[in-house]
Scaffold this active site. Structure first.
Site, PDB file in Angstrom:
ATOM      1  CE  LYS A 178      -1.915   2.996   1.935  1.00  0.00           C
ATOM      2  NZ  LYS A 178      -1.601   4.388   1.502  1.00  0.00           N
ATOM      3  CD  GLU A 253      12.636   3.723   9.040  1.00  0.00           C
ATOM      4  OE1 GLU A 253      12.577   4.874   9.548  1.00  0.00           O
ATOM      5  OE2 GLU A 253      12.842   3.503   7.841  1.00  0.00           O
ATOM      6  CB  CYS A 287      12.893   8.675   8.944  1.00  0.00           C
ATOM      7  SG  CYS A 287      13.586   7.389   7.911  1.00  0.00           S
TER       8      CYS A 287
END
Ligand code: ADP
Length: 483
Positions: A178, A253, A287
């Site tokens: 997705k 994560e 990130c």
């Protein structure tokens, strides 16, 4: 702009076929460089999710029973085809995500590397024998989970999907991806490539759609055996809670507020150049971005001067022009970064470079902000504690190693840290004390598909990449026989 980008795939990829959503629903994907519509894409609903998961479930026996060598070869073929089509894929990524074309090319190559690396590993996964004396024979095997759901973010669309797909497929799982609703295009092209390379129907399914409906339906689906999520802390918590309801294994994560620590014994200009790269790559939408720069007070002003001079030379513009910094990928993210620029000023930090949205007629309609350096930041400020996910660097001084470690660890996050020093005793001492998943030493973002990656604290749990990811996508079975 004369570059034409061909976009052929707009539909869900389920059971080896491209098809519209059952409901006929579609959504728009927009060019972050100018706000124009790129194309519309089929929007998966609950029924489509169910069909994708069932297709993956039906395919799983055949795929897990294929020889590891055959699985590996298929992955290697995908790697080769990604490289063969890398320019076209990079252009689509550049258009959909906004990143500079050279960074998009890097992402496609990195995606190919995942398939190369895990393709090569597919036939090297041994179990072991456990000595229990002559009356017993005991051994272990590594088995796939079955159906793996991958929910991916928009900051590196194909690369993030490849990071989960390659090890999951190599170990015999089938997958439902997705992608983020903001950037669905490259993963759909990838599905076409995988099919052309011979991936059997059902082994890979791609269901573009929104988080709250398609994503949530996927996480809740009882036939999904394992979930890997990359995205925000907020959504990570929601997904982990949903997964807990049915005890589905999940890895998350999440975000970061990583400290990049510059000690007093390094070259000031080298440190400054790399500090900017650590925050401005992909417009700060990593990130692992080095968003807090901790600088020893004896070189603090010199590093700031050097960074300001360098930042003045940075180009900002549409990804296709290959600037240093592109637009933010989504309008929401643009708004969020603008909010933090205001918050930083209100908190009393000083924007010594940038500090606001970019006003330039040529860039109207795009999500552009000025790369920004905030000095005079204290550890309590919101801009020093919250993930901004934009080209906004917070600089904090420190006086000794202990203080550097204390500031670095004074955060809810724990993804990465950077250390710059020539003192190797210090490298090991400081690395050991940092509460993070990985430490970059004298090169920010050092490493590759081979090096395990993941967080501690609010940055999540589980390790992607490298051999460590194999633990993610396999479970051990132990046989004990009385002989
Ligand atoms: P952002 O807020 O920056 O878009 P998210 O963490 O919400 O980041 O998105 C990462 C991925 O998670 C996307 O693919 C998104 O569609 C998906 N997602 C968002 N909300 C949910 C949810 N409730 N359940 C499952 N997936 C979700």
């Amino acid at each position: 702009m004369t570059t034409t980008v061909r976009i052929d795939q707009h539909q869900l990829f389920i059971d080896g076929e491209f098809r519209p959503a059952g409901s006929g629903a579609q959504f728009e994907t927009v060019n972050p460089a100018d706000g124009t519509l790129i194309t519309t894409v089929a929007r998966a609903g609950e029924q489509d999710v169910d069909e994708a998961v069932r297709s993956a479930r039906d395919a799983r026996r055949k795929w897990r029973n294929a020889t590891p060598t055959d699985r590996g070869r298929l992955l290697l073929a995908i790697a080769a085809q990604l490289r063969a089509e890398s320019e076209a894929l990079a252009l689509i990524e550049c258009l959909d995500n906004g990143k500079p074309i050279s960074q998009a090319r890097f992402d496609i190559e990195y995606s190919a590397r995942y398939f190369e690396y895990y393709g090569g590993l597919a036939d090297k996964l041994d179990g072991y024998v456990i000595p229990l004396g002559s009356d017993y024979h005991s051994y272990t095997t590594l088995e796939p989970f079955g159906v793996v759901a991958l929910i991916t973010p928009w900051n590196a669309p194909l690369m993030q999907a490849a990071r989960g797909l390659a090890p999951a497929l190599a170990t015999g799982n089938t997958c439902v991806v997705k992608p983020a609703e903001d950037t669905p295009l490259t993963i759909l092209e990838f599905a076409r490539i995988a099919r052309e390379c011979g991936i059997p129907a059902g082994v890979i399914n791609v269901i573009p759609g929104f988080g709250e409906d398609a994503g949530a339906a996927l996480v809740r689906h009882p036939l999904v055996d394992r979930i890997a999520f990359t995205g925000s802390v907020e959504t990570g918590r929601i997904i982990a809670r949903m997964a807990a309801d049915r005890l589905a294994p999940v890895s998350v994560e999440l975000g970061g507020k990583s400290a990049n620590i510059v000690f007093e014994d390094v070259d000031v200009d080298v440190a400054a150049f790399n500090a900017l790269r650590a925050i401005n790559l992909n417009c700060g939408q990593n990130c692992s971005a080095g968003s807090r720069l901790l600088v020893h007070s004896s070189i603090h002003d010199a590093v700031l001067d050097s960074m300001v001079a360098l930042e003045r030379g940075l180009t900002v513009g549409p990804g296709l022009e290959d600037p240093d910094v592109g637009p933010l990928t989504t309008r929401d993210q643009y708004q969020r970064v603008c909010d933090y620029l205001r918050i930083g000023r209100e908190e009393g930090a000083e924007a010594i470079s940038g500090g606001s949205a970019l006003v330039d007629e040529r860039l109207n309609g795009g999500n552009f902000v000025q790369p920004t350096i905030f000095a005079g930041v204290t550890p309590q400020m919101r801009i020093a504690r919250e993930e901004i996910f934009g080209p906004v660097l917070c600089v904090l001084p420190f006086d000794d190693d202990d203080e550097a470690v204390a500031i670095a660890n004074d955060t809810d996050f724990g993804l990465v840290a950077g250390i710059w020093t020539n003192d190797f005793s210090r490298v090991h001492r400081v690395s050991a004390a940092l509460e993070v998943g990985q430490v970059y030493i004298n090169e920010y973002f050092a490493g590759g598909v081979e090096t395990p990656f993941g967080g501690v604290k609010d940055s999540g749990y589980g390790r992607e990449k490298g051999l460590a990811a194999l633990e993610h996508y396999t479970r051990m079975k132990t046989m004990v026989a009385r002989v």
